[in-house]
Design a protein around this motif. Structure first.
Motif, PDB file in Angstrom:
ATOM      1  N   PHE A 677       0.851  -1.179   0.000  1.00 33.57           N
ATOM      2  CA  PHE A 677       0.000   0.000   0.000  1.00 33.57           C
ATOM      3  C   PHE A 677       0.894   1.238   0.000  1.00 33.57           C
ATOM      4  O   PHE A 677       1.903   1.289   0.713  1.00 33.57           O
ATOM      5  CB  PHE A 677      -0.913   0.014   1.227  1.00 33.57           C
ATOM      6  N   ARG A 678       0.504   2.242  -0.787  1.00 34.44           N
ATOM      7  CA  ARG A 678       1.345   3.431  -0.900  1.00 34.44           C
ATOM      8  C   ARG A 678       0.542   4.686  -0.589  1.00 34.44           C
ATOM      9  O   ARG A 678      -0.673   4.746  -0.823  1.00 34.44           O
ATOM     10  CB  ARG A 678       1.959   3.538  -2.291  1.00 34.44           C
ATOM     11  N   VAL A 679       1.246   5.669  -0.068  1.00 33.29           N
ATOM     12  CA  VAL A 679       0.656   6.956   0.302  1.00 33.29           C
ATOM     13  C   VAL A 679       1.443   8.056  -0.407  1.00 33.29           C
ATOM     14  O   VAL A 679       2.678   8.034  -0.426  1.00 33.29           O
ATOM     15  CB  VAL A 679       0.702   7.168   1.830  1.00 33.29           C
ATOM     16  N   LEU A 680       0.734   8.996  -0.993  1.00 30.90           N
ATOM     17  CA  LEU A 680       1.372  10.120  -1.685  1.00 30.90           C
ATOM     18  C   LEU A 680       1.241  11.370  -0.834  1.00 30.90           C
ATOM     19  O   LEU A 680       0.130  11.811  -0.522  1.00 30.90           O
ATOM     20  CB  LEU A 680       0.716  10.357  -3.049  1.00 30.90           C
ATOM     21  N   ARG A 681       2.383  11.940  -0.441  1.00 24.47           N
ATOM     22  CA  ARG A 681       2.386  13.192   0.313  1.00 24.47           C
ATOM     23  C   ARG A 681       2.436  14.355  -0.678  1.00 24.47           C
ATOM     24  O   ARG A 681       3.342  14.442  -1.492  1.00 24.47           O
ATOM     25  CB  ARG A 681       3.558  13.237   1.280  1.00 24.47           C
ATOM     26  N   ASP A 695     -14.269  16.420  -6.453  1.00 24.14           N
ATOM     27  CA  ASP A 695     -15.684  16.787  -6.304  1.00 24.14           C
ATOM     28  C   ASP A 695     -16.512  15.667  -5.686  1.00 24.14           C
ATOM     29  O   ASP A 695     -17.740  15.596  -5.890  1.00 24.14           O
ATOM     30  CB  ASP A 695     -16.288  17.182  -7.665  1.00 24.14           C
ATOM     31  N   GLY A 696     -15.879  14.788  -4.926  1.00 23.27           N
ATOM     32  CA  GLY A 696     -16.590  13.667  -4.311  1.00 23.27           C
ATOM     33  C   GLY A 696     -16.833  13.876  -2.831  1.00 23.27           C
ATOM     34  O   GLY A 696     -16.908  15.005  -2.339  1.00 23.27           O
ATOM     35  N   GLU A 697     -16.928  12.764  -2.120  1.00 25.53           N
ATOM     36  CA  GLU A 697     -17.239  12.812  -0.694  1.00 25.53           C
ATOM     37  C   GLU A 697     -16.007  12.998   0.184  1.00 25.53           C
ATOM     38  O   GLU A 697     -16.116  13.401   1.338  1.00 25.53           O
ATOM     39  CB  GLU A 697     -17.964  11.522  -0.284  1.00 25.53           C
ATOM     40  N   GLU A 698     -14.828  12.683  -0.352  1.00 31.39           N
ATOM     41  CA  GLU A 698     -13.620  12.754   0.468  1.00 31.39           C
ATOM     42  C   GLU A 698     -13.204  14.200   0.699  1.00 31.39           C
ATOM     43  O   GLU A 698     -13.102  14.989  -0.248  1.00 31.39           O
ATOM     44  CB  GLU A 698     -12.470  12.019  -0.214  1.00 31.39           C
ATOM     45  N   VAL A 699     -12.942  14.531   1.961  1.00 28.86           N
ATOM     46  CA  VAL A 699     -12.444  15.853   2.344  1.00 28.86           C
ATOM     47  C   VAL A 699     -11.321  15.647   3.359  1.00 28.86           C
ATOM     48  O   VAL A 699     -11.490  14.905   4.333  1.00 28.86           O
ATOM     49  CB  VAL A 699     -13.549  16.741   2.941  1.00 28.86           C
ATOM     50  N   TYR A 700     -10.169  16.312   3.119  1.00 29.88           N
ATOM     51  CA  TYR A 700      -9.024  16.171   4.012  1.00 29.88           C
ATOM     52  C   TYR A 700      -8.448  17.553   4.320  1.00 29.88           C
ATOM     53  O   TYR A 700      -8.387  18.418   3.438  1.00 29.88           O
ATOM     54  CB  TYR A 700      -7.918  15.336   3.368  1.00 29.88           C
ATOM     55  N   PRO A 701      -7.985  17.768   5.555  1.00 30.67           N
ATOM     56  CA  PRO A 701      -7.245  19.001   5.854  1.00 30.67           C
ATOM     57  C   PRO A 701      -5.937  19.050   5.067  1.00 30.67           C
ATOM     58  O   PRO A 701      -5.324  18.007   4.790  1.00 30.67           O
ATOM     59  CB  PRO A 701      -6.986  18.913   7.363  1.00 30.67           C
ATOM     60  N   GLY A 702      -5.510  20.257   4.727  1.00 30.60           N
ATOM     61  CA  GLY A 702      -4.277  20.406   3.967  1.00 30.60           C
ATOM     62  C   GLY A 702      -3.069  19.836   4.670  1.00 30.60           C
ATOM     63  O   GLY A 702      -2.208  19.208   4.029  1.00 30.60           O
ATOM     64  N   ASP A 703      -2.965  20.028   5.996  1.00 29.28           N
ATOM     65  CA  ASP A 703      -1.798  19.506   6.699  1.00 29.28           C
ATOM     66  C   ASP A 703      -1.788  17.985   6.712  1.00 29.28           C
ATOM     67  O   ASP A 703      -0.728  17.356   6.665  1.00 29.28           O
ATOM     68  CB  ASP A 703      -1.707  20.072   8.111  1.00 29.28           C
ATOM     69  N   VAL A 704      -2.972  17.371   6.716  1.00 33.56           N
ATOM     70  CA  VAL A 704      -3.048  15.913   6.662  1.00 33.56           C
ATOM     71  C   VAL A 704      -2.535  15.406   5.315  1.00 33.56           C
ATOM     72  O   VAL A 704      -1.742  14.462   5.239  1.00 33.56           O
ATOM     73  CB  VAL A 704      -4.495  15.435   6.915  1.00 33.56           C
ATOM     74  N   ALA A 708       0.571  13.407   6.371  1.00 31.38           N
ATOM     75  CA  ALA A 708       0.198  11.990   6.411  1.00 31.38           C
ATOM     76  C   ALA A 708       0.049  11.427   5.004  1.00 31.38           C
ATOM     77  O   ALA A 708       0.395  10.275   4.742  1.00 31.38           O
ATOM     78  CB  ALA A 708      -1.108  11.811   7.197  1.00 31.38           C
ATOM     79  N   GLY A 709      -0.497  12.239   4.075  1.00 32.72           N
ATOM     80  CA  GLY A 709      -0.586  11.834   2.689  1.00 32.72           C
ATOM     81  C   GLY A 709      -1.942  11.301   2.288  1.00 32.72           C
ATOM     82  O   GLY A 709      -2.853  11.134   3.109  1.00 32.72           O
ATOM     83  N   TYR A 710      -2.072  11.027   0.989  1.00 37.14           N
ATOM     84  CA  TYR A 710      -3.308  10.484   0.417  1.00 37.14           C
ATOM     85  C   TYR A 710      -3.080   9.022   0.049  1.00 37.14           C
ATOM     86  O   TYR A 710      -2.107   8.696  -0.644  1.00 37.14           O
ATOM     87  CB  TYR A 710      -3.722  11.278  -0.822  1.00 37.14           C
ATOM     88  N   PRO A 711      -3.969   8.116   0.494  1.00 36.34           N
ATOM     89  CA  PRO A 711      -3.786   6.688   0.181  1.00 36.34           C
ATOM     90  C   PRO A 711      -4.068   6.406  -1.298  1.00 36.34           C
ATOM     91  O   PRO A 711      -5.171   6.660  -1.782  1.00 36.34           O
ATOM     92  CB  PRO A 711      -4.801   5.994   1.086  1.00 36.34           C
ATOM     93  N   LEU A 712      -3.082   5.897  -1.990  1.00 41.23           N
ATOM     94  CA  LEU A 712      -3.240   5.632  -3.419  1.00 41.23           C
ATOM     95  C   LEU A 712      -3.995   4.326  -3.648  1.00 41.23           C
ATOM     96  O   LEU A 712      -3.827   3.357  -2.888  1.00 41.23           O
ATOM     97  CB  LEU A 712      -1.874   5.550  -4.096  1.00 41.23           C
ATOM     98  N   PRO A 713      -4.805   4.269  -4.703  1.00 41.17           N
ATOM     99  CA  PRO A 713      -5.460   3.009  -5.038  1.00 41.17           C
ATOM    100  C   PRO A 713      -4.431   1.998  -5.536  1.00 41.17           C
ATOM    101  O   PRO A 713      -3.303   2.346  -5.892  1.00 41.17           O
ATOM    102  CB  PRO A 713      -6.432   3.409  -6.150  1.00 41.17           C
ATOM    103  N   MET A 714      -4.806   0.739  -5.567  1.00 44.11           N
ATOM    104  CA  MET A 714      -3.920  -0.318  -6.053  1.00 44.11           C
ATOM    105  C   MET A 714      -3.944  -0.320  -7.585  1.00 44.11           C
ATOM    106  O   MET A 714      -4.822  -0.906  -8.216  1.00 44.11           O
ATOM    107  CB  MET A 714      -4.366  -1.672  -5.504  1.00 44.11           C
ATOM    108  N   LEU A 715      -2.990   0.372  -8.181  1.00 40.67           N
ATOM    109  CA  LEU A 715      -2.873   0.428  -9.638  1.00 40.67           C
ATOM    110  C   LEU A 715      -2.040  -0.768 -10.082  1.00 40.67           C
ATOM    111  O   LEU A 715      -0.882  -0.914  -9.690  1.00 40.67           O
ATOM    112  CB  LEU A 715      -2.224   1.745 -10.058  1.00 40.67           C
TER     113      LEU A 715
END
Length: 729
Positions: A677-681, A695-704, A708-715
């Motif tokens: 599993f990979r996370v993109l900061r 434009d979806g349901e996901e909302v994250y604070p900028g510092d997160v 912490a990063g965004y969890p990437l899908p399994m490409l």
């Protein structure tokens, strides 16, 4: 802001985040004292140290004081032949045969607004945007004066440099070297980053620590070249994208250049940039002057990304003269990969019709439109429309293209001539050729002598007739070989050392004429792709074809290296057909689109041969590019990974200046079994904002997202694309 202390001979240049200072000492030697993070000021010459160094000579006026030697002092424009054995800024050959330049400070001048350079490209700024400092130096024995020009763009953290050298005596002198920039550091613990490669592998970063002696890159090819770009970086050993002191230096010039760094025996270092001294010799008769091309400096105390952003803003706002300023440039379709030389009017209209239906806005007719041009062996120089391919000429073709809702553009190569052409048969002496020698061909063509006005006038006149015959809104200005056999029939033997530079001045002069007479014409520069990708050309051509290599995976590296200095708005990038002509690689239309979207977007393929599914993808790509145009073209560019490290993916981001919007793009590398599993900061966001994803349901604070990063899908496949659009709530 420029602060001058006339009494102390102290000159301090402040930008928003940096300070640059120099001082004329008691012997009127102009010393460089500081360049780095902005400080309050004061006299920093206390940092200059003096001691007796063996084999470092002492000027006559210091008597027997062995502590004072030009060989050890940090100079603002280094001398030649008077005791400094490091790289000189100037090399004068005097009438008596001596090669000496001993320059001493004589005065200064401050002006509002940015200086300009006659016949040369340069950054520009009005009285509210920039200031100019001119420092006057003189070699009294040679009666040669040097004016050092400094342009200060406070908001961009940009300082520009140029020099004007004048023979004030009664005898001729010869310039053997005339650099634009000299920058001395009283330290040598630095890395040098250069951007190297070759045709179809341009601008690959090379990073090495400074070693004893001289390290240099440059070009003797008559262009800035595919091999070495006229942009270099000096930085701390541990500097990275986000941390460390970095100095970027770019030559605003498109011809032969040299960027050289010398680490001295005393652990100081010197950077000089200017015209390459190879085959350069410029006679100055009494009263005559020579002006060097400009060099541009940015200092970042916060890593490479900050340096990049400052260069990008300065280039967009103070160098590029864009006929689409404030508006969106059109999405184009080019016919070359679809047809090469073999087309007719109906074939072109067919490609254009399909392109218009998918959302393209500009049709570009590439090579092969003029007489006797069915291969690259003939026709160059005879800029007359081939009536067999295009009956009725452009007057008949262009309205058909315009009626489809498309603008019309075309390819030209004004600097070249084919031996099989009427122009060459009429004027063989108009090509560069040394007397008594067979000519060297490149791409089966010769180079026109653009140092001669009559050659430029002829080419301009015949091309003007073509451009004025129809509604042409774009030209691709190509240049497909390096200069060899460099000898001009228009100059005597003792002035052949001027030809390389006069050639480049001639190119600039002709480009300026086209800009003046066709102010709405968009010109894209090209030299076999990226062989003349530099800030000099960007003054005349707001975008440049980034590389002849259109393979999306190779382009990840090419565009990465290019991004260190040059903004996305300057990088010509297109979606091409697969298998790719350079690599034979096949990647998806989605991947090719995401990579090309990070430049000036377009297509190079026969859209009539695409599948219905691919056509749907093209429509979505063009719509997305138009929607994100301002963000991509005017936002801050962040390199999130290094594609040269062959990691699991390459990622980059465009972030709006107000930090409220970002477009994050990613392409996977070669995939392996059981991937983690990979996370993109992400970088550049505002930590206090919350961002909605796509434009979806996901909302994250900028510092997160940044920490912490965004969890990437399994490409799961090689070379798969992924994009995130972030919008602050």
């Amino acid at each position: 802001m420029i602060v001058c202390d006339k009494k102390e001979g102290l000159f301090t240049l402040h930008t928003r985040n940096t300070t640059y200072q120099m001082k004329a000492d008691s012997y009127r030697v102009l010393l460089h004292t500081y360049y780095g993070a902005r400080i309050v000021g004061g006299d920093l010459s206390y940092l200059v140290r003096y001691t007796d160094r063996g084999f470092s000579p002492n000027p006559s006026e210091v008597g027997h004081n062995r502590d004072y030697s030009l060989d050890t002092l940090p100079q603002e424009y280094s001398t030649c032949g008077v005791g400094d054995f490091r790289i000189p800024s100037i090399d004068l050959e005097l009438e008596d045969g001596s090669r000496i330049a001993d320059l001493r400070y004589t005065g200064f001048e401050v002006k509002k607004g940015k200086y300009s350079l006659e016949g040369l490209p340069a950054f520009f700024g009005d009285e509210e945007q920039a200031e100019t400092l001119v420092l006057f130096l003189e070699d009294t024995a040679a009666q040669v004066g040097v004016e050092l020009y400094y342009g200060v763009f406070e908001q961009c953290d940009l300082i520009t440099r140029a020099a004007r050298i004048t023979n004030r005596g009664g005898h001729p002198v010869r310039l053997r070297r005339a650099t634009s920039l000299c920058l001395d550091f009283q330290r040598a613990d630095l890395d040098l980053i250069t951007f190297d490669g070759g045709h179809v592998i341009e601008r690959c970063p090379t990073r090495t620590p400074l070693r004893q002696g001289v390290q240099s890159v440059g070009s003797v090819r008559g262009t800035s070249s595919h091999q070495h770009n006229p942009f270099v970086v000096l930085c701390d050993h541990d500097a990275n994208e986000d941390y460390g002191l970095c100095y970027g230096a770019a030559m605003v010039y498109s011809g032969n250049f040299e960027a050289a760094v010398e680490r001295s025996q005393f652990e100081s270092s010197r950077l000089v940039m200017g015209i390459n001294p190879y085959h350069f010799c410029w006679p100055l008769n009494p009263g005559e002057s020579f002006t060097t091309p400009e060099a541009a400096l940015v200092c970042s105390t916060c890593g490479l990304a900050r340096m990049t952003h400052q260069f990008h803003r300065a280039i967009r706002e103070h160098l590029i003269r864009d006929p689409y300023h404030g508006a969106r440039r059109p999405v184009l379709i080019n016919n070359w990969e679809a047809t090469e030389f073999h087309f007719d009017a109906d074939m072109l209209v067919s490609i254009a019709k399909e392109a218009a239906s998918l959302g393209a806005e500009l049709f570009v007719m590439d090579d092969g439109w003029f007489t006797n041009r069915d291969s690259d062996l003939s026709g160059l120089g005879d800029w007359v429309v081939d009536q067999n391919k295009l009956p009725g000429g452009l007057e008949a073709l262009v309205p058909r293209i315009n009626d489809l809702g498309l603008r019309f553009g075309m390819w030209i190569e004004p600097e070249m001539v084919s031996e099989d052409s009427q122009l060459y048969r009429d004027h063989p002496d108009w090509a560069l050729r040394a007397p008594g020698r067979a000519q060297t061909r490149g791409r089966s063509q010769l180079v026109l002598d653009f140092s001669r006005k009559e050659v430029r006038d002829h080419i301009y006149q015949v091309l003007k007739e073509v451009l004025s015959s129809a509604n042409v809104t774009y030209i691709k200005w190509d240049m497909n070989r390096s200069l060899s056999d460099v000898w001009s029939a228009g100059l005597p033997a003792n002035r052949q050392g001027e030809v390389f530079h006069r050639y480049m001045l001639g190119v600039y002069e002709l480009l300026e004429r086209f800009r003046r007479d066709y102010p709405d014409l968009l010109i894209e520069g090209c030299s076999g792709g990226g062989g003349r990708f530099d800030t000099g050309m960007l003054y005349y051509t707001p975008q440049i074809w980034c590389s002849d290599n259109t393979d999306a995976i190779d382009r990840l590296r090419i565009q990465y290296g290019t991004s260190f200095c040059y903004p996305a708005s300057t990088m010509g990038a297109h979606v091409s057909a697969v298998p790719n002509g350079q690599t034979g690689r096949c990647v998806s239309m989605e991947t090719r689109g995401i990579v090309a979207m990070s430049g000036t977007f377009g297509y190079e393929m026969d859209l009539n041969e695409t599948t219905p599914e691919e056509k749907e993808i093209i429509v979505r790509q063009i719509e997305k590019y138009k929607a994100y145009y301002d963000l991509i073209q005017r936002g801050d560019y962040y390199r999130l990974t290094d594609p040269f490290e062959d990691g699991p993916y390459t990622a980059w981001a465009h972030v709006s200046e107000d930090r409220r919007e970002a477009l994050v793009s990613l392409v996977t590398g070669t995939m392996h079994a059981a991937p983690p599993f990979r996370v993109l900061r992400i970088k550049g966001l505002d930590p206090s904002f919350c961002y909605r994803v796509n434009d979806g349901e996901e909302v994250y604070p900028g510092d997160v997202l940044m920490q912490a990063g965004y969890p990437l899908p399994m490409l799961k496949d090689d070379y798969q694309p992924f994009q995130l659009h972030l919008k602050a709530e």
